[in-house]
Design an enzyme around this catalytic site. Sequence first.
Site, short mmCIF file in Angstrom:
data_model
loop_
_atom_site.label_atom_id
_atom_site.label_comp_id
_atom_site.label_asym_id
_atom_site.label_seq_id
_atom_site.Cartn_x
_atom_site.Cartn_y
_atom_site.Cartn_z
N GLU A 1 0.84 -1.20 0.00
CA GLU A 1 0.00 0.00 0.00
C GLU A 1 0.88 1.26 0.00
O GLU A 1 1.88 1.30 0.71
CB GLU A 1 -0.91 -0.02 1.25
CG GLU A 1 -1.86 1.15 1.33
CD GLU A 1 -2.63 1.37 0.04
OE1 GLU A 1 -3.29 0.45 -0.45
OE2 GLU A 1 -2.55 2.48 -0.51
N PHE A 2 0.47 2.25 -0.78
CA PHE A 2 1.28 3.47 -0.89
C PHE A 2 0.56 4.71 -0.37
O PHE A 2 1.00 5.83 -0.60
CB PHE A 2 1.70 3.69 -2.36
CG PHE A 2 2.53 2.56 -2.90
CD1 PHE A 2 3.90 2.53 -2.68
CD2 PHE A 2 1.93 1.50 -3.60
CE1 PHE A 2 4.67 1.47 -3.17
CE2 PHE A 2 2.70 0.45 -4.08
CZ PHE A 2 4.07 0.43 -3.86
N LEU A 3 -0.60 4.52 0.29
CA LEU A 3 -1.37 5.69 0.72
C LEU A 3 -0.58 6.52 1.73
O LEU A 3 0.31 6.03 2.42
CB LEU A 3 -2.71 5.27 1.33
CG LEU A 3 -2.75 4.43 2.61
CD1 LEU A 3 -2.50 5.24 3.86
CD2 LEU A 3 -4.09 3.74 2.72
N GLU B 1 -1.17 9.04 5.07
CA GLU B 1 -2.16 9.50 6.04
C GLU B 1 -2.47 10.96 5.74
O GLU B 1 -1.59 11.73 5.36
CB GLU B 1 -1.63 9.34 7.46
CG GLU B 1 -1.57 7.88 7.86
CD GLU B 1 -0.89 7.63 9.20
OE1 GLU B 1 -0.83 8.56 10.03
OE2 GLU B 1 -0.43 6.50 9.42
N LEU C 1 10.91 17.57 -1.58
CA LEU C 1 12.11 18.41 -1.49
C LEU C 1 11.84 19.55 -0.51
O LEU C 1 12.23 20.69 -0.75
CB LEU C 1 12.49 18.97 -2.86
CG LEU C 1 13.23 18.04 -3.81
CD1 LEU C 1 13.65 18.76 -5.08
CD2 LEU C 1 14.46 17.42 -3.15
N ALA D 1 12.62 21.02 3.00
CA ALA D 1 13.52 20.89 4.16
C ALA D 1 12.73 21.09 5.44
O ALA D 1 11.71 21.79 5.46
CB ALA D 1 14.62 21.94 4.05
N GLY D 2 13.19 20.47 6.51
CA GLY D 2 12.48 20.61 7.78
C GLY D 2 13.15 19.86 8.90
O GLY D 2 14.38 19.70 8.93
N CYS E 1 5.75 5.00 8.96
CA CYS E 1 6.32 4.23 7.84
C CYS E 1 7.79 4.51 7.57
O CYS E 1 8.61 3.59 7.65
CB CYS E 1 5.51 4.49 6.58
SG CYS E 1 3.87 3.78 6.69
N1 LIG Z 1 -0.03 4.17 7.98
C1 LIG Z 1 0.42 4.40 6.75
O1 LIG Z 1 0.48 5.52 6.28
C2 LIG Z 1 0.83 3.23 5.88
C3 LIG Z 1 0.94 3.41 4.49
C4 LIG Z 1 1.32 2.33 3.69
C5 LIG Z 1 1.59 1.10 4.27
N2 LIG Z 1 1.50 0.97 5.63
C6 LIG Z 1 1.75 -0.37 6.20
O2 LIG Z 1 0.50 -0.99 6.46
C7 LIG Z 1 0.60 -1.80 7.62
C8 LIG Z 1 -0.44 -1.36 8.63
O3 LIG Z 1 -0.14 -0.04 9.03
P1 LIG Z 1 -1.17 0.84 9.87
O4 LIG Z 1 -0.61 2.22 9.90
O5 LIG Z 1 -2.54 0.63 9.36
O6 LIG Z 1 -1.02 0.16 11.31
P2 LIG Z 1 -1.95 0.38 12.57
O7 LIG Z 1 -1.09 0.14 13.75
O8 LIG Z 1 -2.69 1.67 12.45
O9 LIG Z 1 -3.02 -0.79 12.47
C9 LIG Z 1 -2.72 -2.14 12.60
C10 LIG Z 1 -4.01 -2.89 12.89
O10 LIG Z 1 -3.78 -4.28 12.89
C11 LIG Z 1 -4.52 -4.88 13.97
N3 LIG Z 1 -4.02 -6.24 14.23
C12 LIG Z 1 -2.79 -6.62 14.62
N4 LIG Z 1 -2.72 -7.96 14.68
C13 LIG Z 1 -3.93 -8.45 14.34
C14 LIG Z 1 -4.48 -9.75 14.18
N5 LIG Z 1 -3.74 -10.84 14.42
N6 LIG Z 1 -5.77 -9.87 13.81
C15 LIG Z 1 -6.51 -8.79 13.55
N7 LIG Z 1 -6.05 -7.53 13.66
C16 LIG Z 1 -4.77 -7.36 14.04
C17 LIG Z 1 -4.36 -3.86 15.06
O11 LIG Z 1 -5.29 -4.06 16.09
C18 LIG Z 1 -4.61 -2.57 14.26
O12 LIG Z 1 -5.99 -2.35 14.08
C19 LIG Z 1 2.04 -1.67 8.11
O13 LIG Z 1 2.78 -2.71 7.58
C20 LIG Z 1 2.48 -0.37 7.52
O14 LIG Z 1 3.86 -0.28 7.33
C21 LIG Z 1 1.10 1.98 6.44
#
Ligand SMILES: NC(=O)c1ccc[n+]([C@@H]2O[C@H](COP(=O)([O-])OP(=O)(O)OC[C@H]3O[C@@H](n4cnc5c(N)ncnc54)[C@H](O)[C@@H]3O)[C@@H](O)[C@H]2O)c1
Length: 427
Positions: A149-151, A153, A248, A250-251, A258
Amino acid sequence: MKITVIGVGYVGLVTGACLAEIGHRVTCLNRDKKKSANLQMGKVHIYEPGLDQLVKKNIKAKRLSFTTDYPKAVKDSGAIFIAVGTPSRPDGQANLDYVFQAAEAVSKSIYDYKVIVDKSTVPVGTGKKVKKIIQKHYTGHFDIVSCPEFLREGSAIRDFLKPDRIVIGSESKKATAVMREIFRPIKTRKLITNIESAELIKYASNAFLATKISFINEISNICDIVGADVKEVAYGMGLDKRIGSSFLRAGVGYGGSCFPKDVSALNQMADHSGYKFRLLKAVIEVNNNQRKVVINKAKKMLGSLKNKKVTVLGLAFKDNTDDIRESASIDIINLLQKYGALVTAYDPVASVKAKKRLQRVKIAKTAYNACLGAELTIIATEWPEFKTLKWLKIKGLMKSALVIDGRNLLDQNKMRKYGFRYSGIGR
Ligand SMILES: NC(=O)c1ccc[n+]([C@@H]2O[C@H](COP(=O)([O-])OP(=O)(O)OC[C@H]3O[C@@H](n4cnc5c(N)ncnc54)[C@H](O)[C@@H]3O)[C@@H](O)[C@H]2O)c1
């Protein structure tokens, strides 16, 4: 199609709501019954613009539901998305415990063909490990796909529904067809690769963006010495299409859930495979140092920081989110306190989460309250709200008119005209 999404964090919940929005019937699984019940009533526990409405809309349309019951959630489901957290271990490696726990729970609940999609960010080789875990309890036919996923926040829904590309790491024609069908309503390039390439595309992308940030931060440090303005330099660089203007800025250095963990995980992955990724090690070092740049500026302005009242505007790692994971602001606050400063902070949405993490920090309800009596104000998050504050009024509230703009958010000429001693990053 009926789809299961495991995890209801920033990625899981957005994935679930968006897949429902494009017409699928989605069940989101998590381990917390109360959270599940709240979500089923449309109560969203994270701040992400537009997500409340999207969740409510799709619950009402009966395309989105929440449960803690694995067998119920995966029954009749064509694809199961694993979107659980992959935080850092103390040595920087990705902690895959949640991914493996989810895979094991899935393996005990499925009885027919499924595509198991890894949406979490995971090191190369994880797909194969997940496959082995599933095979321990389930002997039927299934396929593993990596779909990173590349979204971002703050703009997660738009990013999910209008992505630059969808990467599908798949080694089975059947699974690829299922994935194409799932994402058919999203008009973008679908890149089909093997599983390992898909896993690495995610890490390489984040590492490259982090490199851009550390690069411009290094340039900003040179700007501070030679009298150039990093905003002008970055603008001039970005006009070159080969470089591009994004990332680009700076901060205070990158943060969030992530970049820090993914860059560290890639660094560890390289080390473990016997390759020294020197560039990435420098990216991490530059980023850690960037927090100190702010502290050095503060010391230059105030002399000793002991018992000085310092206000920090912004606690979230970036604007438009309540996520404080690896936030530069929290690092800066910790450093300020280490040198004896008395810190007051304000954030439009992240205060509640930050309060639990911070000690001896006064949390103000407004930016104006936060700045009352301050000897220095530091902008640590690029919230648009800070740009539109009445800075002349703030000057009247502060004990001394000193501002460090850690995000180069404000108009420096205006700030100086107002009578502030203003210092940006690299300008
Ligand atoms: N947050 C971002 O901007 C973003 C963007 C791209 C990719 N990612 C990746 O996506 C993944 C998730 O990130 P996130 O920010 O959503 O994490 P998060 O911590 O917000 O959410 C993780 C969720 O997983 C649940 N969980 C954990 N173990 C579980 C299980 N066994 N069964 C059911 N639920 C379970 C937790 O309760 C929680 O709801 C990570 O690998 C992250 O690197 C995150």
